[in-house]
Design an enzyme around this catalytic site. Structure first.
Site, PDB file in Angstrom:
ATOM      1  N   GLY A  18       0.853  -1.656   0.043  1.00 33.32           N
ATOM      2  CA  GLY A  18       0.086   0.412   0.010  1.00 33.32           C
ATOM      3  C   GLY A  18       0.854   1.310  -0.419  1.00 33.32           C
TER       4      GLY A  18
ATOM      5  N   GLN B 241       3.453   9.872   1.399  1.00 35.05           N
ATOM      6  CA  GLN B 241       4.470   9.178   0.990  1.00 35.05           C
ATOM      7  C   GLN B 241       5.152   9.587   0.064  1.00 35.05           C
ATOM      8  OE1 GLN B 241       2.553   5.153   2.187  1.00 35.05           O
ATOM      9  NE2 GLN B 241       4.240   5.384   3.887  1.00 35.05           N
TER      10      GLN B 241
ATOM     11  N   CYS C 234       6.256  -0.928   7.247  1.00 35.20           N
ATOM     12  CA  CYS C 234       5.745   0.847   6.030  1.00 35.20           C
ATOM     13  C   CYS C 234       6.446   1.251   5.521  1.00 35.20           C
ATOM     14  CB  CYS C 234       5.064   1.390   7.372  1.00 35.20           C
ATOM     15  SG  CYS C 234       4.723   3.719   6.309  1.00 35.20           S
ATOM     16  N   LEU C 235       6.651   1.607   4.112  1.00 36.89           N
ATOM     17  CA  LEU C 235       7.893   1.735   3.685  1.00 36.89           C
ATOM     18  C   LEU C 235       8.402   3.339   3.971  1.00 36.89           C
ATOM     19  CD1 LEU C 235       6.181   1.120   0.119  1.00 36.89           C
ATOM     20  CD2 LEU C 235       7.351  -0.156   1.483  1.00 36.89           C
TER      21      LEU C 235
ATOM     22  N   HIS D 223      -4.073   1.028   7.059  1.00 39.86           N
ATOM     23  CA  HIS D 223      -2.973   1.012   7.782  1.00 39.86           C
ATOM     24  C   HIS D 223      -3.030   2.467   6.214  1.00 39.86           C
ATOM     25  CE1 HIS D 223       1.651   0.844   7.827  1.00 39.86           C
ATOM     26  NE2 HIS D 223       1.646   1.585   6.716  1.00 39.86           N
ATOM     27  N   GLU D 224      -3.553   2.374   4.975  1.00 41.81           N
ATOM     28  CA  GLU D 224      -3.182   3.680   4.382  1.00 41.81           C
ATOM     29  C   GLU D 224      -4.320   4.904   5.111  1.00 41.81           C
ATOM     30  OE1 GLU D 224      -0.698   3.413   2.284  1.00 41.81           O
ATOM     31  OE2 GLU D 224      -0.130   1.321   3.028  1.00 41.81           O
TER      32      GLU D 224
ATOM     33  N   HIS E 131      -2.641   7.201   7.127  1.00 43.38           N
ATOM     34  CA  HIS E 131      -1.287   7.905   6.675  1.00 43.38           C
ATOM     35  C   HIS E 131      -2.438   8.686   5.877  1.00 43.38           C
ATOM     36  CE1 HIS E 131       2.186   5.864   6.675  1.00 43.38           C
ATOM     37  NE2 HIS E 131       1.515   4.959   5.633  1.00 43.38           N
TER      38      HIS E 131
END
Ligand code: NI
Length: 182
Positions: free
Chosen positions: A45, A50, A98-99, A140-141, A144
């Site tokens: 994701g 991000q 997470c990236l 999760h996204e 963000h």
């Protein structure tokens, strides 16, 4: 174009994002580039903040879970201006990464199912229930675009234990295989 991924410590990850309209410039190109960026980084994701964009847009690619969960097979989706309006009482733990926080993986407790209204890439409205892996990555996204990262959802004790690692991320002391920016 592959975007560099913004790392923990950057202000943009902490700002609630703005809704967009179909007139948003070069939206199709942006979405295409977000999928390229996500694939390159081998994530499931990616949310617009991000890559440095303060807008309510995220993408998911659940195909790595396709063998475990048939609903994830070929599941690549775009979510615009989403609104989670109901969550299950039942919660579960899942090991998240997470990236934007390379090297960190922690068990996070979240509702196991959600209901969400959103627009797809064609600005068609959907109202859908999600459970399993899809509910997990979507929450999760969604966090963000609200300015929240997964470590915010850990216990104060656990977060305290990670303080050094989080500080290192914000100082640029980390390693990962994809392009990043602060
Ligand atoms: Ni993330």
């Amino acid at each position: 174009m592959i975007y560099p991924i913004v790392i923990f410590g950057s202000e943009i990850l902490r700002k609630p994002c703005e809704e967009i309209t179909p007139e948003y410039p070069e939206l199709n190109k942006l979405i295409e580039d977000m999928f390229l960026t996500l694939t390159e980084a081998e994530g499931v994701g990616l949310a617009a903040p991000q890559i440095g964009k303060n807008i309510r847009l995220f993408i998911v690619d659940c195909t790595p879970w396709g063998e475990d969960d048939p609903e994830c097979r070929d599941y690549k989706r775009v979510f615009i201006n989403p609104k989670i309006y109901a969550v299950s009482e039942e919660t579960g733990l899942f090991n998240e990464g997470c990236l934007s926080l390379p090297g960190l993986h922690e068990d996070v407790r979240r509702p196991i199912a959600i209901r969400m209204r959103y627009l797809d890439e064609n600005f068609v409205e959907h109202d859908e229930e999600f459970s399993g892996y899809r509910a997990r990555v979507i929450q999760h996204e969604y966090d963000h675009i609200e300015g929240v990262v997964f470590t915010d959802r850990l216990s104060p004790l656990r977060r305290n234990l990670l303080k050094g690692k989080l500080l290192n991320l914000s100082k640029g002391k980390f390693q990962c295989t994809y392009k990043t920016k602060r």
